[in-house]
Each structure stands twice: as C-alpha cells, then as structure tokens.
Design a protein around this motif. Structure first.
Motif, PDB file in Angstrom:
ATOM      1  N   GLU A 199     -10.356   4.656  -7.990  1.00 24.30           N
ATOM      2  CA  GLU A 199     -11.024   3.733  -7.071  1.00 24.30           C
ATOM      3  C   GLU A 199     -12.484   4.147  -6.852  1.00 24.30           C
ATOM      4  O   GLU A 199     -13.386   3.306  -6.809  1.00 24.30           O
ATOM      5  N   THR A 202       0.836  -1.193   0.000  1.00 28.65           N
ATOM      6  CA  THR A 202       0.000   0.000   0.000  1.00 28.65           C
ATOM      7  C   THR A 202       0.871   1.243   0.000  1.00 28.65           C
ATOM      8  O   THR A 202       2.039   1.206   0.386  1.00 28.65           O
ATOM      9  N   THR A 262      -1.238  -2.899  -7.342  1.00 26.62           N
ATOM     10  CA  THR A 262      -1.467  -4.201  -7.983  1.00 26.62           C
ATOM     11  C   THR A 262      -0.133  -4.885  -8.244  1.00 26.62           C
ATOM     12  O   THR A 262       0.804  -4.265  -8.769  1.00 26.62           O
ATOM     13  N   PRO A 285      -4.366   7.620  -8.150  1.00 32.18           N
ATOM     14  CA  PRO A 285      -5.122   6.353  -8.168  1.00 32.18           C
ATOM     15  C   PRO A 285      -6.430   6.401  -7.390  1.00 32.18           C
ATOM     16  O   PRO A 285      -7.303   5.557  -7.600  1.00 32.18           O
ATOM     17  N   LEU A 286      -6.566   7.370  -6.481  1.00 28.59           N
ATOM     18  CA  LEU A 286      -7.729   7.369  -5.583  1.00 28.59           C
ATOM     19  C   LEU A 286      -9.020   7.666  -6.319  1.00 28.59           C
ATOM     20  O   LEU A 286     -10.059   7.048  -6.056  1.00 28.59           O
ATOM     21  N   LEU A 323      -9.458  -2.361 -12.380  1.00 27.55           N
ATOM     22  CA  LEU A 323      -8.315  -1.476 -12.193  1.00 27.55           C
ATOM     23  C   LEU A 323      -7.039  -2.277 -12.021  1.00 27.55           C
ATOM     24  O   LEU A 323      -7.035  -3.375 -11.454  1.00 27.55           O
ATOM     25  N   VAL A 364      -3.715   3.733  -1.127  1.00 27.96           N
ATOM     26  CA  VAL A 364      -3.991   2.907  -2.298  1.00 27.96           C
ATOM     27  C   VAL A 364      -3.269   1.579  -2.143  1.00 27.96           C
ATOM     28  O   VAL A 364      -2.165   1.519  -1.586  1.00 27.96           O
ATOM     29  N   ARG A 365      -3.894   0.520  -2.620  1.00 26.69           N
ATOM     30  CA  ARG A 365      -3.235  -0.776  -2.668  1.00 26.69           C
ATOM     31  C   ARG A 365      -2.739  -1.008  -4.089  1.00 26.69           C
ATOM     32  O   ARG A 365      -3.536  -1.026  -5.026  1.00 26.69           O
ATOM     33  N   MET A 388     -14.498   3.337  -9.931  1.00 29.54           N
ATOM     34  CA  MET A 388     -14.727   1.889  -9.988  1.00 29.54           C
ATOM     35  C   MET A 388     -15.861   1.505  -9.036  1.00 29.54           C
ATOM     36  O   MET A 388     -16.735   0.692  -9.374  1.00 29.54           O
ATOM     37  N   ARG A 389     -15.856   2.099  -7.853  1.00 29.37           N
ATOM     38  CA  ARG A 389     -16.931   1.823  -6.899  1.00 29.37           C
ATOM     39  C   ARG A 389     -18.284   2.207  -7.494  1.00 29.37           C
ATOM     40  O   ARG A 389     -19.274   1.486  -7.361  1.00 29.37           O
ATOM     41  N   GLN A 423      -3.466  -0.937 -10.467  1.00 30.33           N
ATOM     42  CA  GLN A 423      -2.827   0.230  -9.862  1.00 30.33           C
ATOM     43  C   GLN A 423      -1.315   0.022  -9.795  1.00 30.33           C
ATOM     44  O   GLN A 423      -0.834  -1.002  -9.304  1.00 30.33           O
TER      45      GLN A 423
END
Length: 506
Positions: A180, A13, A31, A176-177, A197, A28-29, A183-184, A199
């Motif tokens: 997210e 993260t 990928t 990246p936030l 996504l 952010v996590r 995407m939600r 990331q």
C-alpha cells in the motif's frame, strides 16, 4: 502469532500483526475477487497511453518514482520492521536493491526495447529490411511473496512498467501494508494509473491470473505449479521464480574464514527466509574441522531480534517456525548434532535460534527440503566429485556457491552445477548483478526473473516487420506456372542455402 489477517475469509478489512511482538502493524482492505476484472480493465485502458510515451517518456516517470523511494526509505523500512519482524539490518537491504535495478533500466531501457535490425539470411533476400519489435503485453500480473515485500514486488514491477506494460500487483496476504505504501509512492510521484493492487489470498491470485496477459510468480514450487496450470487454461505465459535448496562447496584451498563468514550470513540473513540463502554446505575433509569451528564462532556472535541492534529478526509466523522445527528434529533423530541453537527463541514472537547442524546426510529433510529458516547444515565430503554429485542431487536448481583460491578451478566446478547462477567466493551476490538475468533450473523456476535486456523483453510480444528496400524483384517468389522457372528457382535456392554448410563441413 502470524502476519496474516485476523479476518477469514479475506473480506472487508483485516489486521496485520507483527510476528516479533504480536502488536498490530496496521489495517488492510481486502479486494473482492469479483472486482479484479474491473481493475484490470482500467489498467488495460491506461496502458495504451503508457506504451505511447515510449521508453524515454517512461524512464522519466520511473526516475521520479526512484527519487520518491529514496526520500521515503526510512518510512518504508520502519513499516517493513513492523509488518515482518525483520531486523533493521535486513530491512535496510530492500530499497537500495530496487534503486539499483531501477537505475539500470532507466539508463538502458531505450536501447533494450529499440527494434532490432536483422540481416538477410541469403543474398537474394537483401532486398528486404527486417526488424524485430518488442511490443509490451498490456497487463502483467505479479504475485509476490512475503519475505521481501519491497524487493519481490518492485524488482518485477519496475521491469514490466519500463517495458510499457500495466501492472496488477497481488502482494502476499501476510505483507499487504508495504505494498500500500509503495502504491501511494507511485501516485505521489505523479505516475499514471498503470499500477494497481489486488489484496487477498488464493481467490484473488486466481482472479489476477485469469485477467492478465503475463504472470510473474515468486513463491514455492508447489504453488508455482498451480499458477502455471491455471495460466495454461488461457495459454497465458508465465515466469516462475520458485523454491531453492542452494548448495555451497568449500574446497580444500579455500579461504576458510571468508567461506565461514559467507556461509553464516548467507544462511541467517533475513532469518534464512531468502530464496537464494545457503541451505546446505559441502566441505572438503582437509578443512572441514576448521570451517565448522569458524562457523560456530560466527553464529555465537549473532544477535537475534527485530529492529535496531540485531543481525536478523523474526520468522514470518509460527507455521514457518514449525517447518524449521520439523527439519531440525528430523536431523537430530537421524544422528545429526546441533552445535548451536536447535530450538525456538526464548519468549514471545516467531523466532528460531540460529542453528548449525553437523553429521548430516541426504536422508535428512534439512539437506533435501527447502527449510526457509535460520539453519546451516554442514556435510563433510572426501572429493570434489562427491561434492558436485551431492549438490546436484536435488529437485531444486536456483543458485550455488563455490569457494576456492583458484578462481579458474572454481569456474570449472561452477559449470558442473545444475542451477541458474553460481557465486564464486561469495553468496547471494548474483542478485546484485542487474546486467544479467536471474532464474532457476528444475523445480526452481521457469524463465529468468530480472536483469539485463531479458528482464524487459520477457514482458513483450515479439513482432517482426519485413519491408522492401526496393520494388525491384517483388513477386519473384510467387507461383509460376512455368516448369522451367520452378526448376531454376529450386536449384538456385538449394545451392544458396548450402554454401555455408559446405564450407563448414570441409
């Protein structure tokens, strides 16, 4: 201060910081690049059902998503400001643009993707029915930049999803936030899992390229070349929207106040971090002094800062500020003058003051390299021919602007400019023209980005289906051992093929 992760390399993260304040914007996590293949496989499986819904079925899903974006606009813009340091004015532009694009495709996608019926080329081929079908590519990889985290992601994703593709989105590691949150919203609106996504930074981008059937990349020309090179290993098609150094030409009969307002907004909007921003201005000598005075007046009234009450906000990080500093210092060292700004903003944050440069020429980086900052270099020219020559003296060719009270004269000049779009008596407005494709020439890109039916069909493979109208005549063009039949066929085909050319040649 940067808007990138504090964790290097991009594993586990990371914390994203606000470039205006240095405060944490969120976590952010990242990928794992090794997981990208698995993510793409899931998308590929889900895409079959998505394509099978047909254009009308997909339009309903996209409409629900558009409604979600509208309802959550305030939440999205609040996050944009935290993640990028934008002003509230700049943040407010993104969601409406996406709603315009989505609305256009929702209305037109069924017609744009319907099979095209084509006429027979010659009378004797009229026994065939010819149809051109648009079949979606299963997985579209979108590698998006940081300057417009909503617009640059969704203006491409909406078109690909409408076409029936699944989308693997790799947002910038600096922003990246917002991705997210988008995407939600896709999942909350009841949409199927055909949007995912990935990331991370370069390694994740490379993995996305390696597993996708089509790549849409937006970013610098140098990185675009690397994307195209990697995609070429698998002959994966690409669409690239790259750097720009957009010129603006102000003729002696222009509305000078209008031109000045447009130049200042076009150069300073989003702190100059816009691919189609006004990066250089060529002004005919008779109105040069008046134009410069009007520009300085407007710039001195600008308020710089993040959030509410400001015209434009922070730059994305100090590395981008450094590019602007270098270009301004180079210009000043070579004889240019800064009539406003010319230095970093006072206090903390990645700010640079709005800077008007005069006495500039093409020996200076501010006139030849993409700055992507709040600068406005203005050059005096003695003729329209000189203005056109200098405007075209660039490796870039994204868009341009021409200001004149004589619209027909401006159009003639527009068609002499080597770029993908020209605005007359306006700037950046071609981005709002959802019915027309948007793309660049030269090192500004390959293909068109969005707009019109081309914005959907670019994500499709073309399949031609030829079916018989009747069984009569079937096999007439097969092998025939008779020399007489062969001679008769060759004579007939040559005569038929030459009917129209002979008529036109007379």
């Amino acid at each position: 201060m940067t808007a990138t992760s504090d964790v290097k390399p991009f594993t586990g993260t990371g914390t994203i910081t606000n470039p205006a304040t240095g405060a944490p914007a969120g976590q952010v996590r990242w990928t794992d690049p090794a997981d990208v293949t698995r993510i793409a496989a899931g998308l590929r499986e889900a895409q079959r059902e998505w394509e099978a819904r047909g254009a009308a079925g997909r339009a309903k899903v996209l409409a629900r998503y558009a409604v979600w974006l509208g309802k959550h606009r305030a939440e999205i813009e609040e996050l944009l400001i935290k993640e990028t340091g934008k002003s509230a004015t700049d943040a407010a532009q993104e969601v409406p643009l996406i709603l315009m694009i989505a609305s256009y495709y929702i209305r037109t996608m069924e017609k744009a993707l319907a099979p095209d019926k084509r006429p027979a080329a010659l009378p004797f081929l009229s026994i065939k029915k010819i149809e051109v079908h648009y079949r979606p590519r299963p997985v579209v990889g979108i590698i998006a930049p940081w300057n417009y985290p909503v617009a640059n992601a969704l203006m491409d994703a909406i078109g690909a999803l409408a076409a029936g593709c699944a989308v693997l989105l790799k947002p910038s590691e600096r922003t990246p936030l917002t991705a997210e949150l988008l995407m939600r919203g896709w999942l909350d609106s009841g949409a199927p899992e055909v949007l995912a996504l990935a990331q991370g930074a370069r390694e994740v981008s490379e993995a996305v390229i390696d597993v996708s059937d089509y790549i849409q990349f937006t970013g610098s020309s140098a990185t675009g070349a690397k994307v195209a090179e990697r995609a070429a290993r698998r002959l994966t098609p690409v669409s690239l929207e790259l750097g720009g150094k957009d010129p603006m030409i102000v003729l002696e009969d222009a509305d000078v106040d209008l031109a000045a307002h447009a130049a200042v907004w076009g150069a300073m909007f989003n702190a100059g971090q816009t691919c189609v921003s006004v990066e250089r201005v060529y002004v005919l000598e008779p109105v040069y002094d008046q134009f410069v005075a009007a520009v300085v007046r407007d710039v001195e009234n600008l308020a710089m800062g993040a959030g509410d009450g400001h015209h434009f906000g922070a730059m994305i990080d100090d590395s981008q500020v450094a590019v602007t500093e270098r270009h301004v210092a180079d210009a000043l060292a070579k004889g240019a003058r800064a009539l406003t700004g010319g230095k970093r903003g006072v206090g903390s944050g990645s700010f640079y003051e709005p800077t008007v440069l005069v006495d500039v020429d093409h020996s200076m980086a501010c006139m030849t390299e993409e700055t992507f900052g709040p600068t406005l270099p203005i050059m005096k020219v003695t003729s329209v021919e000189e203005a056109v020559r200098l405007a075209n003296d660039s490796p870039y060719g994204l868009s341009a602007a021409v200001f004149s009270r004589d619209i027909e004269r401006a159009k003639k000049i527009a068609l002499q400019l080597d770029c993908g779009g020209v605005n007359i008596n306006d700037v950046i407005s071609n981005l709002m023209c959802t019915t027309a494709p948007m793309g660049g020439w030269k090192t500004s890109g390959i293909g068109a980005r969005f707009g019109g039916p081309e914005g959907l069909r670019k994500y499709c493979r073309i399949e031609t289906v030829v079916a018989p109208r009747t069984n009569v005549g079937a096999g007439g063009n097969y092998y025939n051992n008779s020399q007489r039949a062969l001679k008769r066929m060759n004579t007939m085909m040559t005569k038929l093929a030459l009917i129209r050319p002979k008529r036109i040649a007379k």
